[in-house]
Design a protein around this motif. Structure first.
Motif, PDB file in Angstrom:
ATOM      1  N   ASP A   1       0.811  -1.215   0.000  1.00  0.00           N
ATOM      2  CA  ASP A   1       0.000   0.000   0.000  1.00  0.00           C
ATOM      3  C   ASP A   1       0.848   1.272   0.000  1.00  0.00           C
ATOM      4  O   ASP A   1       0.345   2.361   0.231  1.00  0.00           O
ATOM      5  CB  ASP A   1      -0.973   0.022   1.181  1.00  0.00           C
ATOM      6  N   VAL A   2       2.162   1.117  -0.275  1.00  0.00           N
ATOM      7  CA  VAL A   2       3.076   2.264  -0.333  1.00  0.00           C
ATOM      8  C   VAL A   2       3.631   2.397  -1.748  1.00  0.00           C
ATOM      9  O   VAL A   2       4.137   1.430  -2.322  1.00  0.00           O
ATOM     10  CB  VAL A   2       4.242   2.104   0.667  1.00  0.00           C
ATOM     11  N   THR A   3       3.497   3.582  -2.317  1.00  0.00           N
ATOM     12  CA  THR A   3       4.043   3.890  -3.637  1.00  0.00           C
ATOM     13  C   THR A   3       5.340   4.663  -3.477  1.00  0.00           C
ATOM     14  O   THR A   3       5.399   5.642  -2.725  1.00  0.00           O
ATOM     15  CB  THR A   3       3.049   4.738  -4.452  1.00  0.00           C
ATOM     16  N   MET A   4       6.367   4.235  -4.186  1.00  0.00           N
ATOM     17  CA  MET A   4       7.660   4.919  -4.142  1.00  0.00           C
ATOM     18  C   MET A   4       8.012   5.346  -5.558  1.00  0.00           C
ATOM     19  O   MET A   4       8.069   4.514  -6.470  1.00  0.00           O
ATOM     20  CB  MET A   4       8.743   4.014  -3.554  1.00  0.00           C
ATOM     21  N   ARG A   5       8.262   6.654  -5.730  1.00  0.00           N
ATOM     22  CA  ARG A   5       8.510   7.192  -7.070  1.00  0.00           C
ATOM     23  C   ARG A   5       9.181   8.553  -6.971  1.00  0.00           C
ATOM     24  O   ARG A   5       9.125   9.229  -5.935  1.00  0.00           O
ATOM     25  CB  ARG A   5       7.188   7.334  -7.825  1.00  0.00           C
ATOM     26  N   PRO A   6       9.805   9.012  -8.075  1.00  0.00           N
ATOM     27  CA  PRO A   6      10.301  10.393  -8.091  1.00  0.00           C
ATOM     28  C   PRO A   6       9.139  11.354  -8.313  1.00  0.00           C
ATOM     29  O   PRO A   6       8.078  10.962  -8.827  1.00  0.00           O
ATOM     30  CB  PRO A   6      11.263  10.407  -9.277  1.00  0.00           C
ATOM     31  N   ILE A   7       9.332  12.614  -7.930  1.00  0.00           N
ATOM     32  CA  ILE A   7       8.304  13.606  -8.215  1.00  0.00           C
ATOM     33  C   ILE A   7       8.266  13.855  -9.726  1.00  0.00           C
ATOM     34  O   ILE A   7       9.247  13.613 -10.435  1.00  0.00           O
ATOM     35  CB  ILE A   7       8.527  14.916  -7.441  1.00  0.00           C
TER      36      ILE A   7
ATOM     37  N   GLU B   1      13.956  13.727 -11.084  1.00  0.00           N
ATOM     38  CA  GLU B   1      14.181  12.278 -11.008  1.00  0.00           C
ATOM     39  C   GLU B   1      15.111  11.888  -9.865  1.00  0.00           C
ATOM     40  O   GLU B   1      15.271  10.694  -9.569  1.00  0.00           O
ATOM     41  CB  GLU B   1      14.721  11.749 -12.337  1.00  0.00           C
ATOM     42  N   TRP B   2      15.730  12.885  -9.207  1.00  0.00           N
ATOM     43  CA  TRP B   2      16.554  12.617  -8.036  1.00  0.00           C
ATOM     44  C   TRP B   2      15.800  12.898  -6.734  1.00  0.00           C
ATOM     45  O   TRP B   2      16.385  12.789  -5.653  1.00  0.00           O
ATOM     46  CB  TRP B   2      17.806  13.486  -8.043  1.00  0.00           C
ATOM     47  N   MET B   3      14.538  13.267  -6.814  1.00  0.00           N
ATOM     48  CA  MET B   3      13.750  13.646  -5.639  1.00  0.00           C
ATOM     49  C   MET B   3      12.606  12.643  -5.494  1.00  0.00           C
ATOM     50  O   MET B   3      11.623  12.688  -6.239  1.00  0.00           O
ATOM     51  CB  MET B   3      13.236  15.080  -5.780  1.00  0.00           C
ATOM     52  N   TRP B   4      12.732  11.733  -4.538  1.00  0.00           N
ATOM     53  CA  TRP B   4      11.819  10.598  -4.415  1.00  0.00           C
ATOM     54  C   TRP B   4      10.910  10.732  -3.197  1.00  0.00           C
ATOM     55  O   TRP B   4      11.295  11.310  -2.181  1.00  0.00           O
ATOM     56  CB  TRP B   4      12.629   9.310  -4.308  1.00  0.00           C
ATOM     57  N   VAL B   5       9.721  10.162  -3.339  1.00  0.00           N
ATOM     58  CA  VAL B   5       8.740  10.175  -2.250  1.00  0.00           C
ATOM     59  C   VAL B   5       8.201   8.765  -2.029  1.00  0.00           C
ATOM     60  O   VAL B   5       8.150   7.949  -2.961  1.00  0.00           O
ATOM     61  CB  VAL B   5       7.572  11.135  -2.552  1.00  0.00           C
ATOM     62  N   ALA B   6       7.795   8.501  -0.790  1.00  0.00           N
ATOM     63  CA  ALA B   6       7.044   7.292  -0.429  1.00  0.00           C
ATOM     64  C   ALA B   6       5.662   7.747   0.014  1.00  0.00           C
ATOM     65  O   ALA B   6       5.543   8.563   0.940  1.00  0.00           O
ATOM     66  CB  ALA B   6       7.751   6.527   0.687  1.00  0.00           C
ATOM     67  N   LEU B   7       4.631   7.255  -0.653  1.00  0.00           N
ATOM     68  CA  LEU B   7       3.266   7.718  -0.411  1.00  0.00           C
ATOM     69  C   LEU B   7       2.363   6.554  -0.028  1.00  0.00           C
ATOM     70  O   LEU B   7       2.461   5.459  -0.597  1.00  0.00           O
ATOM     71  CB  LEU B   7       2.702   8.374  -1.676  1.00  0.00           C
ATOM     72  N   ARG B   8       1.476   6.804   0.919  1.00  0.00           N
ATOM     73  CA  ARG B   8       0.348   5.914   1.181  1.00  0.00           C
ATOM     74  C   ARG B   8      -0.903   6.727   0.868  1.00  0.00           C
ATOM     75  O   ARG B   8      -1.276   7.621   1.623  1.00  0.00           O
ATOM     76  CB  ARG B   8       0.326   5.425   2.621  1.00  0.00           C
ATOM     77  N   GLY B   9      -1.485   6.460  -0.280  1.00  0.00           N
ATOM     78  CA  GLY B   9      -2.551   7.336  -0.751  1.00  0.00           C
ATOM     79  C   GLY B   9      -1.964   8.696  -1.036  1.00  0.00           C
ATOM     80  O   GLY B   9      -1.010   8.820  -1.797  1.00  0.00           O
ATOM     81  N   ASP B  10      -2.492   9.745  -0.409  1.00  0.00           N
ATOM     82  CA  ASP B  10      -1.921  11.068  -0.591  1.00  0.00           C
ATOM     83  C   ASP B  10      -1.095  11.506   0.619  1.00  0.00           C
ATOM     84  O   ASP B  10      -0.723  12.683   0.730  1.00  0.00           O
ATOM     85  CB  ASP B  10      -3.019  12.098  -0.879  1.00  0.00           C
TER      86      ASP B  10
ATOM     87  N   LEU C   1       2.342  11.700   2.591  1.00  0.00           N
ATOM     88  CA  LEU C   1       3.775  11.578   2.380  1.00  0.00           C
ATOM     89  C   LEU C   1       4.404  10.910   3.596  1.00  0.00           C
ATOM     90  O   LEU C   1       4.402  11.469   4.691  1.00  0.00           O
ATOM     91  CB  LEU C   1       4.392  12.966   2.148  1.00  0.00           C
ATOM     92  N   LEU C   2       4.954   9.720   3.395  1.00  0.00           N
ATOM     93  CA  LEU C   2       5.565   8.969   4.492  1.00  0.00           C
ATOM     94  C   LEU C   2       7.059   9.241   4.623  1.00  0.00           C
ATOM     95  O   LEU C   2       7.599   9.234   5.733  1.00  0.00           O
ATOM     96  CB  LEU C   2       5.363   7.463   4.270  1.00  0.00           C
ATOM     97  N   ALA C   3       7.712   9.461   3.490  1.00  0.00           N
ATOM     98  CA  ALA C   3       9.168   9.660   3.509  1.00  0.00           C
ATOM     99  C   ALA C   3       9.588  10.312   2.203  1.00  0.00           C
ATOM    100  O   ALA C   3       8.849  10.296   1.207  1.00  0.00           O
ATOM    101  CB  ALA C   3       9.900   8.327   3.699  1.00  0.00           C
ATOM    102  N   ARG C   4      10.790  10.868   2.205  1.00  0.00           N
ATOM    103  CA  ARG C   4      11.328  11.468   0.983  1.00  0.00           C
ATOM    104  C   ARG C   4      12.844  11.395   1.023  1.00  0.00           C
ATOM    105  O   ARG C   4      13.462  11.294   2.096  1.00  0.00           O
ATOM    106  CB  ARG C   4      10.879  12.929   0.850  1.00  0.00           C
ATOM    107  N   ALA C   5      13.453  11.427  -0.144  1.00  0.00           N
ATOM    108  CA  ALA C   5      14.910  11.419  -0.275  1.00  0.00           C
ATOM    109  C   ALA C   5      15.275  12.232  -1.506  1.00  0.00           C
ATOM    110  O   ALA C   5      14.533  12.236  -2.500  1.00  0.00           O
ATOM    111  CB  ALA C   5      15.444   9.993  -0.406  1.00  0.00           C
ATOM    112  N   ALA C   6      16.410  12.915  -1.443  1.00  0.00           N
ATOM    113  CA  ALA C   6      16.827  13.714  -2.603  1.00  0.00           C
ATOM    114  C   ALA C   6      18.334  13.892  -2.597  1.00  0.00           C
ATOM    115  O   ALA C   6      18.972  13.958  -1.538  1.00  0.00           O
ATOM    116  CB  ALA C   6      16.131  15.082  -2.599  1.00  0.00           C
ATOM    117  N   TRP C   7      18.877  14.002  -3.794  1.00  0.00           N
ATOM    118  CA  TRP C   7      20.299  14.244  -4.000  1.00  0.00           C
ATOM    119  C   TRP C   7      20.514  15.635  -4.588  1.00  0.00           C
ATOM    120  O   TRP C   7      19.638  16.184  -5.252  1.00  0.00           O
ATOM    121  CB  TRP C   7      20.888  13.197  -4.940  1.00  0.00           C
ATOM    122  N   TRP C   8      21.715  16.152  -4.387  1.00  0.00           N
ATOM    123  CA  TRP C   8      22.126  17.476  -4.864  1.00  0.00           C
ATOM    124  C   TRP C   8      23.434  17.330  -5.623  1.00  0.00           C
ATOM    125  O   TRP C   8      24.234  16.418  -5.336  1.00  0.00           O
ATOM    126  CB  TRP C   8      22.323  18.392  -3.664  1.00  0.00           C
ATOM    127  N   THR C   9      23.670  18.224  -6.587  1.00  0.00           N
ATOM    128  CA  THR C   9      24.962  18.240  -7.256  1.00  0.00           C
ATOM    129  C   THR C   9      25.348  19.665  -7.595  1.00  0.00           C
ATOM    130  O   THR C   9      24.550  20.599  -7.460  1.00  0.00           O
ATOM    131  CB  THR C   9      24.933  17.383  -8.534  1.00  0.00           C
TER     132      THR C   9
END
Length: 314
Positions: free
Chosen positions: A5-11, A43-52, A54-62
């Motif tokens: 029930d958790v979707t993980m994807r980039p924004i 594509e470097w900014m990811w989210v974990a969603l349960r429905g709408d 936001l459970l978690a997020r991760a992102a990289w910088w350069t």
């Protein structure tokens, strides 16, 4: 937690920044400009969603112009989740996102996070920091170093020249590289010490110059070599603007001149250069274990306003 029930994807892009920023962190206000200047990519900014939710997020910088991530500087979880779920969803998101974002076989970028200066003493701040560190540890990272982040603020007195040292601009990159290589002898900086396990002092100096100092948009005329009255160099300071803040990017005293208080004069000169630009603040950082440098900044009126946690993968 049911993984189904958790979707993980980039924004999808800037239009989902509001979603990404539902979890708060000091860097949230920088994301729009970072995207505009290609320091981040959707594509470097990811989210974990349960429905709408936001459970978690991760992102990289350069750095601008680079095609691969340089730092993992965002890793957040919904602190309202149960403890086991916070760590589980954070680890799953980090592993899933890293597999999609990072090139196969490439070294993993360092993790960095800004935390309050007394974070260990307050359960309200200690738990979130330790949760994120646990997530990183379960994904194979280890604590590398904790750093002090310091700030000079307008109105703070800046000492005038003592007369013990003279200051001049850097003649050219070759002169600075020679001095940068020399000051690595006996360095207390953890990153520099690690560099010296893999390369020569000259190579380490060249890498830092090309990857950091040469990229600053501020004038190189600000950079200063400190000399004795007879012209002998004793150290240098690099006042700069790193596109986010005015900074003391690098300050050092040559090994043969350490222990004589020259760092105070050199830091005062770097501070005067930036203060003359009517800046709203000047920032600097040093390792928590670099006690002499931390003391020099405090003597110059810089205050500890934050800490930085660095974690790395072997």
């Amino acid at each position: 937690m049911n993984p189904n029930d958790v979707t993980m994807r980039p924004i999808t892009g800037r239009e989902e920044l509001d979603l990404f920023c539902r979890l708060s962190y000091a860097l949230n206000g920088e994301f729009p400009e970072d995207l505009a200047r290609a320091r981040r990519r959707p594509e470097w900014m990811w989210v974990a969603l349960r429905g709408d939710r936001l459970l978690a997020r991760a992102a990289w910088w350069t750095r601008p112009g680079n095609d691969t991530p340089h730092l993992l500087d965002v890793l957040d979880v919904d602190d309202g989740l149960p403890a086991h779920e916070r760590v589980e969803v954070g680890e799953r998101l980090l592993r899933t996102a890293a597999a999609a974002v990072l090139p196969d076989g490439a070294p993993r970028p360092e993790y960095t996070r800004f935390v309050p200066p007394g974070w260990r003493d307050d359960p309200a701040t200690a738990r979130p920091v330790r949760d994120r560190m646990t997530i990183l540890e379960r994904a194979g990272a280890r604590l590398f170093v904790e750093r002090l982040r310091l700030e000079w603020r307008p109105g703070t007195a800046v000492p005038g020249p003592s007369g013990r040292l003279a200051f001049r601009p850097v003649q050219d990159s070759g002169e600075l590289l020679t001095l940068m290589a020399a000051v690595l002898e006996g360095t207390l900086d953890a990153h520099s010490r690690e560099d010296l396990t893999r390369m020569s002092p000259r190579e380490a100096a060249a890498a830092q110059y090309e990857e950091e100092l040469a990229r600053y948009p501020s004038p190189r005329e600000w950079w200063r070599i400190a000399t004795l009255p007879d012209g002998e160099p004793v150290g240098f300071v690099i006042p700069a603007h790193n596109t986010y803040n005015p900074v003391i990017a690098y300050i050092a005293v040559l090994p043969g001149h350490r222990g004589r208080g020259h760092v105070d004069d050199i830091l005062a000169e770097g501070t005067r250069v930036l203060a003359a630009q009517d800046v709203p603040r000047i920032r600097a950082s040093t390792d928590l274990g670099n006690v002499p440098m931390a003391a020099a900044f405090r003597r110059a009126g810089y205050v500890d306003f934050e800490r930085e946690i660095n974690m790395t993968w072997d």
